[in-house]
Scaffold this motif. Structure first.
Motif, PDB file in Angstrom:
ATOM      1  N   ARG A 135      52.364  28.580  87.334  1.00  0.00           N
ATOM      2  CA  ARG A 135      52.455  27.587  88.409  1.00  0.00           C
ATOM      3  C   ARG A 135      53.550  26.576  88.084  1.00  0.00           C
ATOM      4  O   ARG A 135      53.675  26.112  86.953  1.00  0.00           O
ATOM      5  CB  ARG A 135      51.111  26.864  88.569  1.00  0.00           C
ATOM      6  CG  ARG A 135      51.081  25.840  89.688  1.00  0.00           C
ATOM      7  CD  ARG A 135      49.679  25.297  89.908  1.00  0.00           C
ATOM      8  NE  ARG A 135      49.663  24.361  91.021  1.00  0.00           N
ATOM      9  CZ  ARG A 135      49.485  23.044  90.910  1.00  0.00           C
ATOM     10  NH1 ARG A 135      49.258  22.516  89.705  1.00  0.00           N
ATOM     11  NH2 ARG A 135      49.494  22.260  91.970  1.00  0.00           N
ATOM     12  N   ILE A 136      54.336  26.237  89.099  1.00  0.00           N
ATOM     13  CA  ILE A 136      55.387  25.238  88.922  1.00  0.00           C
ATOM     14  C   ILE A 136      54.742  23.849  88.933  1.00  0.00           C
ATOM     15  O   ILE A 136      54.210  23.402  89.958  1.00  0.00           O
ATOM     16  CB  ILE A 136      56.445  25.328  90.040  1.00  0.00           C
ATOM     17  CG1 ILE A 136      57.064  26.724  90.094  1.00  0.00           C
ATOM     18  CG2 ILE A 136      57.528  24.265  89.826  1.00  0.00           C
ATOM     19  CD1 ILE A 136      57.836  27.105  88.872  1.00  0.00           C
ATOM     20  N   THR A 137      54.781  23.162  87.804  1.00  0.00           N
ATOM     21  CA  THR A 137      54.178  21.829  87.703  1.00  0.00           C
ATOM     22  C   THR A 137      55.176  20.761  87.273  1.00  0.00           C
ATOM     23  O   THR A 137      54.862  19.575  87.344  1.00  0.00           O
ATOM     24  CB  THR A 137      53.015  21.841  86.689  1.00  0.00           C
ATOM     25  OG1 THR A 137      53.519  22.228  85.401  1.00  0.00           O
ATOM     26  CG2 THR A 137      51.918  22.802  87.119  1.00  0.00           C
ATOM     27  N   ALA A 138      56.344  21.159  86.826  1.00  0.00           N
ATOM     28  CA  ALA A 138      57.288  20.178  86.280  1.00  0.00           C
ATOM     29  C   ALA A 138      58.252  19.626  87.330  1.00  0.00           C
ATOM     30  O   ALA A 138      58.769  18.523  87.163  1.00  0.00           O
ATOM     31  CB  ALA A 138      58.088  20.798  85.136  1.00  0.00           C
ATOM     32  N   LEU A 139      58.487  20.376  88.417  1.00  0.00           N
ATOM     33  CA  LEU A 139      59.551  20.007  89.348  1.00  0.00           C
ATOM     34  C   LEU A 139      59.030  19.506  90.687  1.00  0.00           C
ATOM     35  O   LEU A 139      57.991  19.943  91.177  1.00  0.00           O
ATOM     36  CB  LEU A 139      60.466  21.213  89.592  1.00  0.00           C
ATOM     37  CG  LEU A 139      61.259  21.750  88.409  1.00  0.00           C
ATOM     38  CD1 LEU A 139      62.156  22.881  88.869  1.00  0.00           C
ATOM     39  CD2 LEU A 139      62.071  20.653  87.747  1.00  0.00           C
TER      40      LEU A 139
END
Length: 493
Positions: A466-470
């Motif tokens: 899952r993309i959580t940083a951007l």
């Protein structure tokens, strides 16, 4: 109401927090806790050769304190570090920063509605003492780039030569004429390699995954340009605005999978690689097998030319182990070395793990984030009252300046704090329903992005992919979302 604020970290986020607390809220009872002995955060800690920013200087700086005399289009570490020192001095924050102080634990006291802070204070002689203090509000400005990542390779402790991470650079080490290895070819690796190639005897670059390289097109600012920026302030603001718009339109849309700009970017990067690396075999090793943007694009004018340097050798075989005398790769080759430089970035997904955070009913932040990082607007988490994050989950950028994001966040937080102070409310917490809706919005925003569809491993993703940083939308949209408060999303008590 005796309102006290604690800020963790004195990098860009912590400095911005201090300025806004002092100038917008007129608060004087706040302390910025910094574990180092200087301000700057990542720009204080990272001193490796070639360290610089890949966002233009005039955009990678505060809107409220522009610098007309940046030396180059893309500033180097020493100049950025000095800029932050200047902001702290000019804005009267020096007395608010407590150096050599690491916040190791935060614990919420529901009876008194305060945070208890456990501090580890270390003086320059190495003496350590523990202290306790309290604060009504805590702003976590630790940033995502402060915990060095070491790859899981056996034998690091066995190496008899000098081993150092780019984030823990030892400037006393003389690398001239040495056999040096660089593990990693991301942003820091691409900056340090060109600096080492001309001075070492042999430079071996160990590459696990190729990176897309975009030309930096750096240039020095002329005296005339600096003069105009200083005495025609509108010109500098317009310059900054143009940089912002170009990145928010062109670069942002380049990360939409399959878009015309994405296809154009792919063509441009392939052409640049072919132009700089005419050797077919070397170019094949340096060509990524994923779409541009899936991993962070490296911005450099010097990296590809450095890969052609006579002293440089590129190794793409995987590293099996670190031996006492060097590195062994999967093809059974032993690489004898004097120095190993680890340039493998930071633990972005675990950036706040260095602080134990205990919220309501004994719930820890680490447990709350064990499955996936989440925070409303990247700033607040339910069950953790009066706690805010700068550059928290979902607020990193792959296309523009995070300084803009930090300013948006602090403008939003000051609105929340002003309301809390004026209403004498003991706590302010985001509602779980608002946080859940925001997380769904984030997941929806990544569905068409190359970060999610590009089939590569990157620090943008957590362990489940899952993309959580951007932040998956434009910076303008983030400004729009944070410019005013949706009070229905918060609970004041």
């Amino acid at each position: 109401m005796d309102f006290k604020v604690a800020v963790i970290g004195a990098g860009f986020g912590g400095v911005c927090a201090g300025v806004k607390l002092k100038e917008q809220l007129k608060l004087s009872n706040f302390t910025i806790y910094e574990k180092s002995y200087d301000v700057g955060g990542t720009w204080h800690l990272n001193t490796y050769p070639g360290c610089a920013c890949d966002v233009e200087s005039h955009l990678y700086s505060f809107s409220f304190q522009q610098k007309p005399d940046w030396t180059e289009a893309y500033a180097s570490q020493p100049e950025i570090h000095q800029y932050l020192r200047t902001v702290v001095k000019d804005r009267g924050l020096t007395d608010h920063v407590q150096f050599g102080t690491e916040v190791v634990k935060l614990a919420w006291d529901g009876r008194k509605n305060v945070w208890h802070l456990s501090l580890k204070i270390k003086d320059k002689a190495g003496n350590v003492r523990l202290e306790e203090t309290t604060a009504n509000v805590v702003i976590g400005a630790v940033g995502p780039l402060h915990r060095p990542h070491y790859p899981e390779i056996p034998g690091f402790k066995d190496f008899k030569g000098k081993l150092m991470h780019t984030a823990e650079w030892d400037n006393k080490v003389d690398l001239k004429g040495k056999r040096v290895a660089v593990i990693g070819n991301g942003a820091s690796g691409a900056q340090v390699v060109p600096e080492l190639a001309p001075i070492v005897d042999k430079l071996t670059v160990f590459q696990r995954t190729a990176s897309w390289i975009s030309p930096r097109n750096n240039f020095r600012h002329s005296g005339i340009l600096k003069f105009m920026f200083r005495y025609v302030p509108f010109l500098q603001r317009f310059w900054r605005f143009c940089l912002y718009v170009r990145r928010d339109i062109l670069w942002y849309n380049a990360f939409k999978s399959g878009s015309p700009i994405a296809r154009l970017l792919s063509h441009m990067l392939r052409s640049y690689l072919k132009q700089e690396i005419p050797d077919d075999a070397l170019r094949a090793k340096l060509t990524p097998d994923y779409d541009p943007g899936c991993k962070r694009i490296v911005v450099s004018d010097a990296y590809l030319p450095a890969m052609r340097h006579p002293s440089t050798r590129l190794v793409t075989e995987s590293i099996v182990e670190i031996t006492p005398n060097g590195i062994m790769t999967s093809d059974k080759e032993r690489h004898d070395l004097d120095v190993i430089v680890v340039a493998t970035g930071f633990l972005v997904q675990e950036s706040f793990n260095g602080v134990e955070v205990i919220g309501k009913d004994g719930l820890t932040l680490q447990r709350r984030w064990s499955d996936s990082l989440e925070a409303y607007l990247g700033m607040t988490v339910s069950e953790f009252p009066n706690l805010y994050f700068l550059m928290g989950p979902h607020t990193g950028l792959g296309h523009s300046s995070v300084i803009t994001m930090i300013e948006c966040q602090m403008n939003h937080i000051t609105q929340l704090l002003k309301k809390q102070i004026l209403s004498s409310a003991a706590t302010l917490t985001v509602r779980p329903s608002a946080l859940k809706a925001f997380e769904a919005e984030m997941d929806g925003g990544t569905k068409d992005k190359v970060w999610q569809l590009g089939h590569c491993q990157s620090w943008y993703k957590n362990s489940s992919g899952r993309i959580t940083a951007l932040w998956p939308y434009s910076v303008f949209y983030y400004w729009w979302r944070t410019r005013s408060v949706r009070w229905a999303d918060y609970e004041l008590q």
